[in-house]
Enzyme design. Structure first.
Site, PDB file in Angstrom:
ATOM      1  N   PRO A 225      28.242  -7.943   5.666  1.00 43.41           N
ATOM      2  CA  PRO A 225      27.170  -7.540   6.590  1.00 43.41           C
ATOM      3  C   PRO A 225      26.131  -6.684   5.874  1.00 43.41           C
ATOM      4  O   PRO A 225      26.475  -5.773   5.116  1.00 43.41           O
ATOM      5  CB  PRO A 225      27.918  -6.754   7.664  1.00 43.41           C
ATOM      6  CG  PRO A 225      29.288  -7.353   7.670  1.00 43.41           C
ATOM      7  CD  PRO A 225      29.573  -7.701   6.230  1.00 43.41           C
ATOM      8  N   CYS A 226      24.862  -6.995   6.125  1.00 44.25           N
ATOM      9  CA  CYS A 226      23.799  -6.390   5.325  1.00 44.25           C
ATOM     10  C   CYS A 226      23.179  -5.158   5.960  1.00 44.25           C
ATOM     11  O   CYS A 226      22.301  -4.533   5.367  1.00 44.25           O
ATOM     12  CB  CYS A 226      22.690  -7.410   5.075  1.00 44.25           C
ATOM     13  SG  CYS A 226      21.839  -7.954   6.576  1.00 44.25           S
ATOM     14  N   GLN A 227      23.605  -4.757   7.180  1.00 43.81           N
ATOM     15  CA  GLN A 227      22.932  -3.649   7.846  1.00 43.81           C
ATOM     16  C   GLN A 227      22.947  -2.374   7.005  1.00 43.81           C
ATOM     17  O   GLN A 227      22.000  -1.598   7.011  1.00 43.81           O
ATOM     18  CB  GLN A 227      23.579  -3.372   9.205  1.00 43.81           C
ATOM     19  CG  GLN A 227      23.387  -4.486  10.221  1.00 43.81           C
ATOM     20  CD  GLN A 227      24.503  -5.509  10.192  1.00 43.81           C
ATOM     21  OE1 GLN A 227      25.166  -5.677   9.164  1.00 43.81           O
ATOM     22  NE2 GLN A 227      24.728  -6.191  11.296  1.00 43.81           N
TER      23      GLN A 227
ATOM     24  N   PHE B 149      22.611  -2.075   3.910  1.00 42.00           N
ATOM     25  CA  PHE B 149      21.703  -2.125   2.768  1.00 42.00           C
ATOM     26  C   PHE B 149      20.251  -2.326   3.193  1.00 42.00           C
ATOM     27  O   PHE B 149      19.353  -2.305   2.370  1.00 42.00           O
ATOM     28  CB  PHE B 149      22.078  -3.279   1.831  1.00 42.00           C
ATOM     29  CG  PHE B 149      23.486  -3.206   1.322  1.00 42.00           C
ATOM     30  CD1 PHE B 149      23.954  -2.077   0.691  1.00 42.00           C
ATOM     31  CD2 PHE B 149      24.344  -4.284   1.473  1.00 42.00           C
ATOM     32  CE1 PHE B 149      25.252  -2.019   0.199  1.00 42.00           C
ATOM     33  CE2 PHE B 149      25.645  -4.237   0.982  1.00 42.00           C
ATOM     34  CZ  PHE B 149      26.096  -3.100   0.348  1.00 42.00           C
TER      35      PHE B 149
END
Length: 355
Positions: A74-76, A78
């Site tokens: 999950p990219c949240q 970054f």
């Protein structure tokens, strides 16, 4: 080549891999709605609906072809739009360790990792550099680059950080062709039906003929498609939309109609952004939270419109509540970008005699 998708979400990477001819045998995803979307569209792939930390190994049957392990945590944690938790202490930022654990366990011939470009700035690029170094320590050769989906035929300017690693070949990232098609937003969604604020009729016929080769390809010969769901915004919010021109945002709203000054800190240039017809879209991301506005209608985007801008074909069905569908679309890797990456992997693997 056979594949495994980690942190699979709604299956954007898997779709790109399949379009490249990869047989995706298994996927890991723990969000129920995303799992349902994935299984609906990829019924032949085994779905492991668990927290990846609880997955010890993944059985893909006989390893008679090279294995590519792909996905992105999950990219949240970054994301540049998530400054408050964009640091090492965010537990989501450490899920890449689970990814590396599966690389050590499965020892795939190829690894494809993707994330937001913001990972290169988080804590001075610590995560990105550490990830690449650990792959090298396991014997992989590594290539990486930030790729813009708009350069590979997607009607959206969306940058993704891509790492490609190989045990027995020299990995490379795909190069955009100078004459590659670059569809505009209206090329992508101009044939979809007119909708109202809060529209909830899922399946509808098309509004008119396909406006481009891109739209024609997305339609796949269908007469109607699903996903025509639009968030219901308050009348006071919708009343602001007519003041915003294409390319404009909340700053174009008359002062007396804006939120109180105490709320202004929540605003950035993407809030109340009316999209432009004759250019690729801005990043879709969390298009409901940002209140991205349709270029000619005073409403937010539908799930299908956002899916078109992400390059999902119209036969692709999204499951769960409207909020979960929006999340799946916004979080996805554009399949058209994924296909370009996997096409390149397949070509290099073939040259190396792996398939």
């Amino acid at each position: 080549m056979i594949g495994i998708d980690l942190f699979a979400g709604g299956g954007g990477l898997t779709l790109g891999a399949k379009l490249s001819g990869i047989h995706v045998r298994a996927a890991v995803e723990n969000h129920p709605s995303a799992c349902l979307t994935y299984q609906t569209n990829h019924p032949d792939t085994v779905m492991l609906a668990f927290d990846i930390a609880k997955v010890e190994t993944i059985d893909v049957g006989k390893r008679d072809q090279p294995l590519v392990l792909f996905g992105g945590p999950p990219c949240q944690g970054f994301s540049t739009s998530n400054q408050r938790t964009r640091h090492a202490e965010n537990p989501k930022n450490w899920l890449f360790k689970e990814y590396l654990r599966m690389v050590r366990t499965l020892r795939p011939e190829w690894v494809v990792f993707e994330n937001v470009a913001g990972i290169l700035q988080t804590d001075g690029g610590m995560f990105a550099e550490s990830f690449r170094q650990q792959l090298k320590d396991m014997g992989y050769k590594v290539a990486f680059e930030v790729l813009n989906a708009a350069n590979f035929g997607c009607p959206q300017r969306r940058s993704r950080y891509i790492v490609v690693a190989a045990l027995n070949a020299e990995p490379e990232l795909p190069k955009a062709s100078a004459d590659a098609a670059r569809p505009t937003l209206w090329d992508a969604i101009g044939d979809l039906p007119e909708l109202s604020n809060g529209a909830m009729e899922d399946v509808l016929e098309y509004g008119n003929d396909a406006q481009s080769d891109y739209a024609k390809a997305m339609r796949c010969g269908l007469a109607k498609c699903s996903g025509h769901l639009v968030s219901r915004n308050a009348d006071s919010i919708v009343a602001r939309y007519p003041y915003i021109p294409q390319g404009g945002n909340w700053r174009d709203v008359p002062g007396m109609m804006r939120d109180p000054i105490t709320d202004r800190r929540r605003y950035h240039s993407g809030i109340y952004r009316r999209l432009m017809k004759d250019a690729p879209s801005v990043v879709i991301g969390n298009f409901r939270k940002n209140m991205l506005i349709h270029p000619t209608q005073d409403r937010g985007l539908s799930v299908r419109e956002a899916a078109r801008l992400q390059s999902f074909p119209d036969h692709y069905q999204f499951c769960g509540s409207i909020g979960f569908q929006q999340q799946q679309v916004g979080n996805a890797v554009p399949p058209i970008l994924a296909k370009a990456v996997f096409d390149n992997v397949m070509a290099i693997a073939s040259q190396a005699g792996e398939n």
